[in-house]
Scaffold this motif. Structure first.
Motif, mmCIF file in Angstrom:
data_model
loop_
_atom_site.group_PDB
_atom_site.id
_atom_site.type_symbol
_atom_site.label_atom_id
_atom_site.label_comp_id
_atom_site.label_asym_id
_atom_site.label_seq_id
_atom_site.Cartn_x
_atom_site.Cartn_y
_atom_site.Cartn_z
ATOM 1 N N GLY A 59 -12.707 -6.442 -1.300
ATOM 2 C CA GLY A 59 -12.195 -7.704 -1.802
ATOM 3 C C GLY A 59 -12.101 -7.798 -3.305
ATOM 4 O O GLY A 59 -11.927 -8.894 -3.851
ATOM 5 N N ASN A 60 -12.213 -6.635 -4.002
ATOM 6 C CA ASN A 60 -12.098 -6.629 -5.459
ATOM 7 C C ASN A 60 -10.721 -6.127 -5.868
ATOM 8 O O ASN A 60 -10.148 -5.230 -5.238
ATOM 9 N N PHE A 61 -10.195 -6.679 -6.945
ATOM 10 C CA PHE A 61 -8.905 -6.222 -7.434
ATOM 11 C C PHE A 61 -9.019 -4.810 -8.004
ATOM 12 O O PHE A 61 -10.011 -4.461 -8.667
ATOM 13 N N TYR A 62 -7.989 -4.001 -7.757
ATOM 14 C CA TYR A 62 -7.913 -2.688 -8.389
ATOM 15 C C TYR A 62 -7.659 -2.876 -9.885
ATOM 16 O O TYR A 62 -6.822 -3.693 -10.289
ATOM 17 N N THR A 63 -8.392 -2.146 -10.690
ATOM 18 C CA THR A 63 -8.244 -2.259 -12.136
ATOM 19 C C THR A 63 -7.701 -0.963 -12.717
ATOM 20 O O THR A 63 -7.602 0.069 -12.048
ATOM 21 N N CYS A 64 -7.354 -1.018 -13.976
ATOM 22 C CA CYS A 64 -6.898 0.135 -14.726
ATOM 23 C C CYS A 64 -7.377 -0.049 -16.158
ATOM 24 O O CYS A 64 -8.028 -1.052 -16.470
ATOM 25 N N ASP A 65 -7.094 0.866 -17.032
ATOM 26 C CA ASP A 65 -7.570 0.762 -18.408
ATOM 27 C C ASP A 65 -7.008 -0.497 -19.063
ATOM 28 O O ASP A 65 -5.809 -0.603 -19.305
ATOM 29 N N GLY A 66 -7.897 -1.444 -19.314
ATOM 30 C CA GLY A 66 -7.484 -2.644 -20.025
ATOM 31 C C GLY A 66 -6.820 -3.702 -19.178
ATOM 32 O O GLY A 66 -6.326 -4.702 -19.712
ATOM 33 N N GLY A 67 -6.810 -3.524 -17.862
ATOM 34 C CA GLY A 67 -6.140 -4.544 -17.072
ATOM 35 C C GLY A 67 -6.276 -4.350 -15.584
ATOM 36 O O GLY A 67 -7.233 -3.743 -15.091
ATOM 37 N N TYR A 68 -5.279 -4.849 -14.875
ATOM 38 C CA TYR A 68 -5.271 -4.826 -13.410
ATOM 39 C C TYR A 68 -4.033 -4.096 -12.910
ATOM 40 O O TYR A 68 -2.968 -4.158 -13.533
ATOM 41 N N ARG A 69 -4.208 -3.436 -11.777
ATOM 42 C CA ARG A 69 -3.064 -2.764 -11.170
ATOM 43 C C ARG A 69 -2.193 -3.784 -10.435
ATOM 44 O O ARG A 69 -2.696 -4.573 -9.630
ATOM 45 N N ILE A 70 -0.925 -3.728 -10.724
ATOM 46 C CA ILE A 70 0.041 -4.624 -10.102
ATOM 47 C C ILE A 70 0.923 -3.800 -9.164
ATOM 48 O O ILE A 70 1.621 -2.879 -9.605
ATOM 49 N N TYR A 71 0.867 -4.128 -7.876
ATOM 50 C CA TYR A 71 1.566 -3.378 -6.846
ATOM 51 C C TYR A 71 2.623 -4.251 -6.147
ATOM 52 O O TYR A 71 2.564 -5.484 -6.217
ATOM 53 N N ALA A 72 3.525 -3.571 -5.448
ATOM 54 C CA ALA A 72 4.351 -4.278 -4.479
ATOM 55 C C ALA A 72 3.416 -4.878 -3.437
ATOM 56 O O ALA A 72 2.491 -4.213 -2.960
ATOM 57 N N VAL A 73 3.625 -6.143 -3.101
ATOM 58 C CA VAL A 73 2.668 -6.861 -2.254
ATOM 59 C C VAL A 73 2.770 -6.399 -0.806
ATOM 60 O O VAL A 73 3.847 -6.418 -0.204
ATOM 61 N N GLY A 74 1.614 -5.995 -0.265
ATOM 62 C CA GLY A 74 1.538 -5.619 1.134
ATOM 63 C C GLY A 74 1.116 -6.798 1.983
ATOM 64 O O GLY A 74 0.430 -7.712 1.514
ATOM 65 N N GLU A 75 1.506 -6.787 3.237
ATOM 66 C CA GLU A 75 1.174 -7.885 4.147
ATOM 67 C C GLU A 75 -0.282 -7.793 4.564
ATOM 68 O O GLU A 75 -0.648 -7.007 5.430
ATOM 69 N N ARG A 76 -1.146 -8.558 3.932
ATOM 70 C CA ARG A 76 -2.593 -8.458 4.171
ATOM 71 C C ARG A 76 -3.029 -9.199 5.425
ATOM 72 O O ARG A 76 -4.188 -9.126 5.803
ATOM 73 N N ARG A 77 -2.150 -9.937 6.060
ATOM 74 C CA ARG A 77 -2.532 -10.617 7.301
ATOM 75 C C ARG A 77 -2.633 -9.632 8.462
ATOM 76 O O ARG A 77 -3.201 -9.947 9.499
ATOM 77 N N GLU A 78 -2.049 -8.466 8.276
ATOM 78 C CA GLU A 78 -2.198 -7.401 9.259
ATOM 79 C C GLU A 78 -3.295 -6.460 8.783
ATOM 80 O O GLU A 78 -3.304 -6.038 7.620
#
Length: 575
Positions: A391-410
């Motif tokens: 339940g933690n956001f993926y991070t990267c150097d100095g920020g957060y990873r921004i991805y194409a949104v996956g359907e988390r209800r599945e």
């Protein structure tokens, strides 16, 4: 202190209000710190202003205006999410019943809000005899009472005339209601403050609401007939909008979406809004979260903020944009349609062959304070932060990873969210179906973006003043004046390309369309549809053509609550 001001407008004992559900009360700092008013004065007006954000929540008055129009549809997603007893399906198809929960909640909060203005007026009236601040506050409460009664007239065809909490309200309809509301506004318009807005009632707000009252007066006089727009009414619209325009106090915002951002309280286009800053930051950001995907996390700093897969725009409303701009995509023709904030590299745009399981290297690295989801009408796959198994956001150097949104209800999240045009109540009602609206910013100042916000919720702004004057001019036969007003408004959005091109001609159809482009998702469409003769049209699942459904049913609980006064509160025709 909060219970002191909970006075229903129609209770069985007082015949002033009836409740279908219990009102949610939140603690509000009723001192209005920084206003310079005495405790007694601020304590009188704070309950009326403080209830406003709750009155306009998504499942109250906001939803009541949005869902019955051709702007929005809300199916039972995934089988039962947002089914809510069928309340949204009823409203959208115009098969609303007197027990509809959204109708009842909107009625309860509006009538209670009116009751609070009555209470405030009672407290302030004797104080106003010797206290200038109390006098100014009294004018605001009378204007607010008139505005809330205008909303009652618009939705249920009635207004409540009431001067004392010990008296029974007089119920007014049609011209009597118009005359009463107009008299309330005009009694204060020349003496009310000119500088306390946009979170408070001001002279400009009163002028604007008087213009709106006269613009819709033909409908309010005969809600089930064909509107007959009088020269007198249109002249009044022009007179009051002229006052605002000639004041020089307002400016059309160069960036359209700045109107709906955290710092919008100081935007010079806003005339009247629900102030949610600081101590008044007590309620919600539901206008921001209701439509977007439930798999979307819009603020990296706040992992509990997400969407909820609520309403989408109808294909019919989307087609008004494509029909207007032809072969040019609306996003390439009109900056009001869309604002791209996530700079996705061209190499990442094509998701063919990828899934949320095998795209771990296809991300953007963005600092939390710099991240902003796309705004406007959202199509296809959005991009946002993604959570790991803990339940933690993926991070990267100095920020957060921004991805194409996956359907988390599945559970397996094997596919991407993909907002498609088609949506209805039967085959196309999945979680992702329908284009979404992200008009309001998810607040950067809240640790719970779904429930708290510093974004003022806009109820009247300068662009609408030009649109009202343009329509009044057009209905009087002044096409050139109407065209000039509309083009002035369109050309003022200069902060970002594409600036909408100037229109070459205008008629009522184009005027109606332009109001839709400018004011979508701002609670104007239902009223516009009725005034322009479009409310009996067909769209998506809505085929009803009964003119009696222009007004909503009076909640049955309210009628039952006044049963000891036969004939006092009668159901609207058609229900």
């Amino acid at each position: 202190m909060k219970n002191k001001f909970i006075i229903a407008l129609l209770t069985i004992s007082s015949l002033i209000g009836a409740s279908c559900t219990d009102l949610e009360e939140e603690v509000l700092d009723e001192s209005l710190t920084g206003s310079g008013q005495s405790e007694a004065i601020s304590g009188a007006i704070a309950p009326a202003y403080g209830l406003m954000p709750q009155t306009f929540r998504h499942t109250r008055y906001f939803g009541l205006q949005l869902i019955p129009s051709d702007e929005a549809i809300l199916p039972a997603r995934g089988g039962d999410q947002w089914y809510d007893g069928g309340r949204f399906l009823e409203l959208h198809t115009h098969k609303t019943t007197a027990s509809n929960g959204l109708v009842g909640d909107a009625w309860n909060y509006l009538t209670t809000n009116i009751s609070r203005t009555v209470t405030a007026i009672e407290v302030l009236t004797p104080l106003a005899e010797t206290n200038t601040e109390a006098q100014e506050a009294l004018y605001e409460m009378k204007a607010l009472r008139a505005y809330l009664n205008m909303l009652m007239l618009d939705s249920w065809g009635i207004a409540f005339k009431k001067e004392s909490s010990s008296e029974m309200s007089e119920i007014l309809r049609t011209q009597d209601a118009i005359a009463y509301i107009e008299s309330e506004f005009t009694s204060v318009v020349d003496v009310i403050n000119t500088d306390k807005g946009p979170g408070r009632m001001t002279q400009a707000a009163v002028w604007g609401f008087l213009a709106k009252l006269h613009l819709n007066a033909a409908v309010y006089r005969d809600p089930y007939g064909t509107p007959s727009f009088t020269t007198e009414d249109m002249d009044k619209v022009i007179e009051y909008t002229d006052h605002i325009i000639n004041s020089g106090d307002f400016v059309i915002s160069p960036e359209y979406f700045d109107l709906f951002n955290d710092d919008n309280h100081d935007n010079k286009e806003l005339i009247f809004a629900l102030d949610q800053r600081g101590i008044l930051n007590n309620d919600h950001s539901r206008w921001a979260y209701w439509s977007i995907s439930g798999s979307m996390f819009p603020r990296p700093e706040y992992p509990n903020a997400d969407g909820t897969d609520g309403p989408a725009i109808t294909p019919d409303f989307y087609r008004t944009w494509t029909e207007a701009y032809g072969n040019v995509d609306p996003a390439e023709a009109d900056a009001r349609f869309y604002q791209k904030n996530v700079a996705v590299p061209a190499a990442f745009e094509d998701l063919t062959g990828y899934t949320p399981q095998n795209d771990q290297d296809r991300y953007l690295c963005v600092a939390a304070e710099d991240f902003e989801i796309d705004r406007g009408i959202l199509r296809g796959t959005p991009w946002a932060p993604r959570k790991d198994a803990d339940g933690n956001f993926y991070t990267c150097d100095g920020g957060y990873r921004i991805y194409a949104v996956g359907e988390r209800r599945e559970a397996s999240m094997e596919y991407y969210v993909n907002h498609t045009l088609d949506i209805d109540f039967t085959g196309n009602n999945g979680y992702a179906s329908g284009y979404r609206v992200s008009k309001y910013q998810f607040s950067h100042t809240s640790d719970n973006g779904n429930n708290y916000s510093s974004v003022d919720l806009v109820l009247l702004r300068y662009a609408e003043i030009y649109l009202m004057r343009a329509e009044a001019r057009l209905r009087k036969g002044d096409n050139a004046g109407a065209l000039a007003d509309v083009n002035l408004m369109r050309s003022a959005r200069t902060a970002r390309s594409p600036i909408p091109a100037a229109l070459q001609a205008i008629d009522l159809d184009i005027m109606y369309r332009e109001r839709g482009f400018e004011l979508y998702w701002e609670m104007s469409r239902r009223t516009d549809m009725i005034r322009f003769g479009r409310y009996e049209d067909r769209w998506t699942e809505k085929t009803d053509t009964d003119v009696r459904h222009r007004l909503f049913p009076i909640p049955q609980a309210a009628i039952d609550g006044s049963s000891n006064a036969p004939g006092y509160l009668e159901q609207n025709p058609g229900y």
